[in-house]
Design a protein around this motif. Structure first.
Motif, short mmCIF file in Angstrom:
data_model
loop_
_atom_site.label_atom_id
_atom_site.label_comp_id
_atom_site.label_asym_id
_atom_site.label_seq_id
_atom_site.Cartn_x
_atom_site.Cartn_y
_atom_site.Cartn_z
N GLU A 73 0.82 -1.21 0.00
CA GLU A 73 0.00 0.00 0.00
C GLU A 73 0.85 1.26 0.00
OE1 GLU A 73 -3.34 2.29 2.67
OE2 GLU A 73 -3.18 0.12 2.88
N ILE A 74 1.86 1.33 0.88
CA ILE A 74 2.68 2.54 0.95
C ILE A 74 3.50 2.72 -0.33
CG2 ILE A 74 4.58 1.44 2.25
CD1 ILE A 74 3.49 5.13 2.44
N LEU A 75 4.06 1.65 -0.88
CA LEU A 75 4.82 1.78 -2.11
C LEU A 75 3.91 2.17 -3.27
CD1 LEU A 75 7.58 1.78 -3.43
CD2 LEU A 75 7.30 -0.68 -3.86
N SER A 76 2.70 1.66 -3.30
CA SER A 76 1.74 2.05 -4.34
C SER A 76 1.42 3.54 -4.25
CB SER A 76 0.46 1.24 -4.22
OG SER A 76 0.71 -0.10 -4.57
N GLN A 77 1.27 4.05 -3.03
CA GLN A 77 1.02 5.49 -2.86
C GLN A 77 2.21 6.30 -3.38
OE1 GLN A 77 0.21 6.01 1.32
NE2 GLN A 77 -1.74 4.92 1.21
N ILE A 78 3.42 5.88 -3.04
CA ILE A 78 4.62 6.57 -3.52
C ILE A 78 4.68 6.53 -5.04
CG2 ILE A 78 7.16 6.49 -3.54
CD1 ILE A 78 6.91 5.42 -0.58
N ASP A 102 13.32 6.11 13.95
CA ASP A 102 12.62 6.71 15.10
C ASP A 102 11.11 6.55 15.03
OD1 ASP A 102 15.01 7.43 16.24
OD2 ASP A 102 14.86 9.56 15.68
N THR A 103 10.55 6.55 13.82
CA THR A 103 9.09 6.50 13.68
C THR A 103 8.59 5.17 13.12
OG1 THR A 103 9.18 7.43 11.45
CG2 THR A 103 8.97 8.99 13.31
N ASN A 104 9.52 4.33 12.63
CA ASN A 104 9.17 3.06 12.01
C ASN A 104 8.36 3.26 10.71
OD1 ASN A 104 9.69 0.31 12.23
ND2 ASN A 104 7.65 -0.12 13.02
N GLU A 105 8.46 4.45 10.12
CA GLU A 105 7.72 4.78 8.91
C GLU A 105 8.49 4.34 7.67
OE1 GLU A 105 6.17 8.78 6.53
OE2 GLU A 105 7.52 9.00 8.24
N CYS A 106 7.84 3.56 6.80
CA CYS A 106 8.45 3.20 5.52
C CYS A 106 8.35 4.42 4.60
CB CYS A 106 7.73 2.01 4.90
SG CYS A 106 8.46 1.51 3.30
N ILE A 107 9.49 4.83 4.06
CA ILE A 107 9.52 6.03 3.23
C ILE A 107 9.83 5.73 1.76
CG2 ILE A 107 10.03 7.59 5.13
CD1 ILE A 107 13.01 7.51 4.19
N GLY A 108 9.93 4.45 1.38
CA GLY A 108 10.22 4.09 0.00
C GLY A 108 11.37 3.12 -0.08
N PHE A 109 12.22 3.31 -1.10
CA PHE A 109 13.37 2.42 -1.23
C PHE A 109 14.64 3.16 -1.58
CE2 PHE A 109 11.65 1.96 -5.66
CZ PHE A 109 12.79 2.26 -6.40
N ILE A 110 15.73 2.57 -1.13
CA ILE A 110 17.09 2.95 -1.52
C ILE A 110 17.86 1.64 -1.56
CG2 ILE A 110 19.16 4.30 -0.99
CD1 ILE A 110 17.42 5.97 0.95
N GLY A 111 18.62 1.42 -2.60
CA GLY A 111 19.38 0.18 -2.61
C GLY A 111 20.06 -0.11 -3.92
N LEU A 112 20.34 -1.37 -4.09
CA LEU A 112 21.15 -1.87 -5.19
C LEU A 112 20.36 -2.91 -5.96
CD1 LEU A 112 24.25 -2.50 -2.92
CD2 LEU A 112 23.91 -0.52 -4.41
N SER A 113 20.49 -2.88 -7.28
CA SER A 113 19.79 -3.88 -8.08
C SER A 113 20.62 -4.21 -9.32
CB SER A 113 18.41 -3.36 -8.51
OG SER A 113 17.69 -4.36 -9.18
N GLU A 114 20.61 -5.48 -9.66
CA GLU A 114 21.32 -5.92 -10.85
C GLU A 114 20.53 -5.51 -12.09
OE1 GLU A 114 23.98 -9.69 -11.56
OE2 GLU A 114 21.86 -10.22 -11.61
N GLN A 115 21.23 -4.95 -13.07
CA GLN A 115 20.62 -4.51 -14.33
C GLN A 115 21.40 -5.10 -15.51
OE1 GLN A 115 17.81 -2.83 -14.27
NE2 GLN A 115 17.82 -2.33 -12.11
N THR A 116 20.74 -5.18 -16.66
CA THR A 116 21.40 -5.76 -17.84
C THR A 116 21.10 -5.00 -19.12
OG1 THR A 116 19.55 -7.27 -18.16
CG2 THR A 116 21.43 -8.11 -16.88
#
Length: 180
Positions: free
Chosen positions: A22-27, A71-85
């Motif tokens: 739900e949160i990622l869909s909103q973002i 501090d708030t336990n709020e999911c704010i989206g994503f940051i990270g690493l992903s394999e691409q081709t």
């Protein structure tokens, strides 16, 4: 035991759960967040993304991580690493990327989180290089690339965006592990 795979000062990085849909869909449906993307992912696309990231983490020990403010336990989206081709000259490569909800922009979370992900990728996973790509018009993302120490390699026409005159011209950045 912490639910986080690793942490920065203010952020916790974890694998995805379908509870995050739900949160990622909103973002993903925020016009400002998706300004530099060719379309807004549907709920089905978002679910497929979460499943793909879960599988990638299971196989590679990295993904575009779900990110919480500790501090708030709020999911704010994503940051990270992903394999691409999709860039033939690079073959398979690891991309660093981020997508965060607009309400937390301009607080340093993207930069802080990206630095933590670079450290994780190099120190924990042993990656040899990490790349980042954004449309040339996305100067905010390019600024983050510079802030985390990446070097601009070139501009190019993104093979998946050739029919989008606004987004097809992209920048490619790269970083190598820091020597200790």
């Amino acid at each position: 035991m912490s639910k986080y795979l690793f942490q920065s000062e203010r952020l916790g990085f974890r694998n995805w759960s379908l509870d995050d849909l739900e949160i990622l869909s909103q973002i993903n449906n925020d016009d400002a967040v998706m300004e530099f993307f060719p379309f807004k992912p549907s709920i089905e696309d978002t679910k497929a993304f979460i499943i793909r990231m879960q599988e990638q983490y299971s196989q590679k020990k990295f993904c575009y991580f779900a990110v919480d403010i500790i501090d708030t336990n709020e999911c704010i989206g994503f940051i990270g690493l992903s394999e691409q081709t999709y860039l033939k000259e690079l073959g398979s490569f690891v991309d660093i990327g981020w997508r965060l909800k607009k309400s937390i922009w301009n607080k340093g979370y993207a930069t802080e989180g990206a630095k933590a992900c670079l450290e994780y990728g190099f120190d924990q996973i042993g990656l040899e290089s990490i790349y980042s790509i954004a449309p040339e018009i996305n100067v905010k993302s390019e600024l983050i690339m510079k802030k985390i120490g990446m070097q601009r390699i070139k501009t190019f026409e993104h093979p998946k965006l050739l029919n989008d005159t606004r987004l097809k011209n992209c920048v490619l950045y790269k970083t190598l592990p820091l020597t200790k």
